[in-house]
Design an enzyme around this catalytic site. Sequence first.
Site, PDB file in Angstrom:
ATOM      1  N   HIS A 152       0.841  -1.202   0.000  1.00 23.58           N
ATOM      2  CA  HIS A 152       0.000   0.000   0.000  1.00 23.58           C
ATOM      3  C   HIS A 152       0.875   1.251   0.000  1.00 23.58           C
ATOM      4  O   HIS A 152       0.698   2.157  -0.825  1.00 23.58           O
ATOM      5  CB  HIS A 152      -0.913  -0.016   1.222  1.00 23.58           C
ATOM      6  CG  HIS A 152      -1.707   1.234   1.425  1.00 23.58           C
ATOM      7  ND1 HIS A 152      -3.061   1.299   1.211  1.00 23.58           N
ATOM      8  CD2 HIS A 152      -1.346   2.489   1.822  1.00 23.58           C
ATOM      9  CE1 HIS A 152      -3.489   2.515   1.451  1.00 23.58           C
ATOM     10  NE2 HIS A 152      -2.465   3.266   1.843  1.00 23.58           N
ATOM     11  N   GLU A 153       1.805   1.294   0.938  1.00 23.58           N
ATOM     12  CA  GLU A 153       2.692   2.460   1.027  1.00 23.58           C
ATOM     13  C   GLU A 153       3.624   2.535  -0.182  1.00 23.58           C
ATOM     14  O   GLU A 153       3.970   3.630  -0.640  1.00 23.58           O
ATOM     15  CB  GLU A 153       3.499   2.398   2.321  1.00 23.58           C
ATOM     16  CG  GLU A 153       2.655   2.457   3.596  1.00 23.58           C
ATOM     17  CD  GLU A 153       1.812   3.728   3.677  1.00 23.58           C
ATOM     18  OE1 GLU A 153       2.263   4.767   3.166  1.00 23.58           O
ATOM     19  OE2 GLU A 153       0.707   3.672   4.251  1.00 23.58           O
ATOM     20  N   HIS A 182       1.896   4.410  -2.953  1.00 21.97           N
ATOM     21  CA  HIS A 182       2.035   5.863  -2.821  1.00 21.97           C
ATOM     22  C   HIS A 182       3.411   6.328  -3.294  1.00 21.97           C
ATOM     23  O   HIS A 182       3.538   7.318  -4.016  1.00 21.97           O
ATOM     24  CB  HIS A 182       1.840   6.275  -1.361  1.00 21.97           C
ATOM     25  CG  HIS A 182       0.444   6.136  -0.851  1.00 21.97           C
ATOM     26  ND1 HIS A 182      -0.642   6.619  -1.529  1.00 21.97           N
ATOM     27  CD2 HIS A 182      -0.034   5.583   0.303  1.00 21.97           C
ATOM     28  CE1 HIS A 182      -1.749   6.376  -0.823  1.00 21.97           C
ATOM     29  NE2 HIS A 182      -1.406   5.736   0.278  1.00 21.97           N
ATOM     30  N   ASP A 211     -15.477 -28.831 -21.748  1.00 21.35           N
ATOM     31  CA  ASP A 211     -14.289 -28.149 -22.277  1.00 21.35           C
ATOM     32  C   ASP A 211     -14.675 -27.078 -23.290  1.00 21.35           C
ATOM     33  O   ASP A 211     -14.000 -26.858 -24.304  1.00 21.35           O
ATOM     34  CB  ASP A 211     -13.321 -29.148 -22.918  1.00 21.35           C
ATOM     35  CG  ASP A 211     -12.802 -30.165 -21.927  1.00 21.35           C
ATOM     36  OD1 ASP A 211     -12.622 -29.793 -20.752  1.00 21.35           O
ATOM     37  OD2 ASP A 211     -12.597 -31.334 -22.320  1.00 21.35           O
TER      38      ASP A 211
END
Length: 402
Positions: free
Chosen positions: A22-23, A26, A206
Amino acid sequence: MLVYILGVVLFALGICVSVALHEAGHMVAAKSFGMKVRRYFVGFGPTVFSFRRGETEYGLKWIPLGGFCDIAGMTALDEVKPDEAPRAMWRFRTWKRTIVLAAGSFTHFVLGFVVLYLMAVTMGLPNLADRPVINEVSDCVRSATTAEAWNDPTCGAGDPAPAKAAGLRPGDEVTSVGGTPTDTWQDLLGAVQTATGPTQVEILRDGQPQTLTIDVARVTRPTGEGGTEQVGAIGASQAPMLPYGAVAALGGSAAFTGDLLVQTWERLLEFPEKIPAVVDAIFGAERDPETPVSVVGASRIGGEAVEQGLWEVFLLLLASLNFFVGIFNLLPLLPLDGGHIAVTWYERVRDWLRKLRGKAAGGPVDYSKLNAVTGVVILIGGAIVLLTVTADIVNPIRLIQP
């Protein structure tokens, strides 16, 4: 117990990796626009180690519960050095700041998608759409007058095996029974239970359509009222997980991601009304499995999933947690990223309206005036975390009740 502890540790590690990415989202976005990133650290508290690459210090701290990316001048109130001022974040265009602020949540969405894709190509994805895909073909179907006898898999010498005799296979998707379309498993059950004798069944195997003739047997089964009824049966069960190839898994994972995002948003809207049930659970009431859980509770469930060999539950929980954090973080509330995005666009709209009236731009928002609102959000968030952690310790949600 050792396997359970391993599962808890693995899930907690997955959360730590999620926060670190997450960081990193940024940081990568900020650097790509030329903003000054001073520090990127995983964790909080005392520093374990750090090193510098270029103008950014990278490091690890002792408490692995979060992390931070220090971008110079995220708001106009942040102190910046003279050499940092031209690259202060608040000086950049609105759309650039929005991308940087949203990059953390975007990383959670990508990570959740990757987890689902790995599930799809290894063990499949949950059959949430109730598709009529075959999981197992039984050796027989037989009559029974009680629920216990109905669930007994033992076959007698003369019991028929309609699906097996017709060549129905695991993985086949039934598209119609006797000319009746079967979009869901419930449609299939309804069509089979009213059929009798040789019946044309259309399937996809398939990806290719085929037609089978299944001699639907009529059997006696118990009803919920203590009686019995005659129904058609072929002897096949529904697949709870849908397998995908490497290419098909891309579309399947994307569609499943969309479904989970919608469900996550719906659960988020229901979040406030679930809090009283969490409080009741702390004081001894039965814990509702639909109530919110903390990181502690999610890790415990992850540990139980690994202990029971339910890796699909472990991975699905990890993906769902990422989607929740990603959406929650975009809520327009400070100090969340969504709150900063809201302020950024407030500045943009305000300055546009001022320009229409022939006035100069109003300048950056004074965040100090928003401290009271931010404090209330932090207080409420902290109280919710305390409640859910307490409930997850004294009355946790369990996969299997003791």
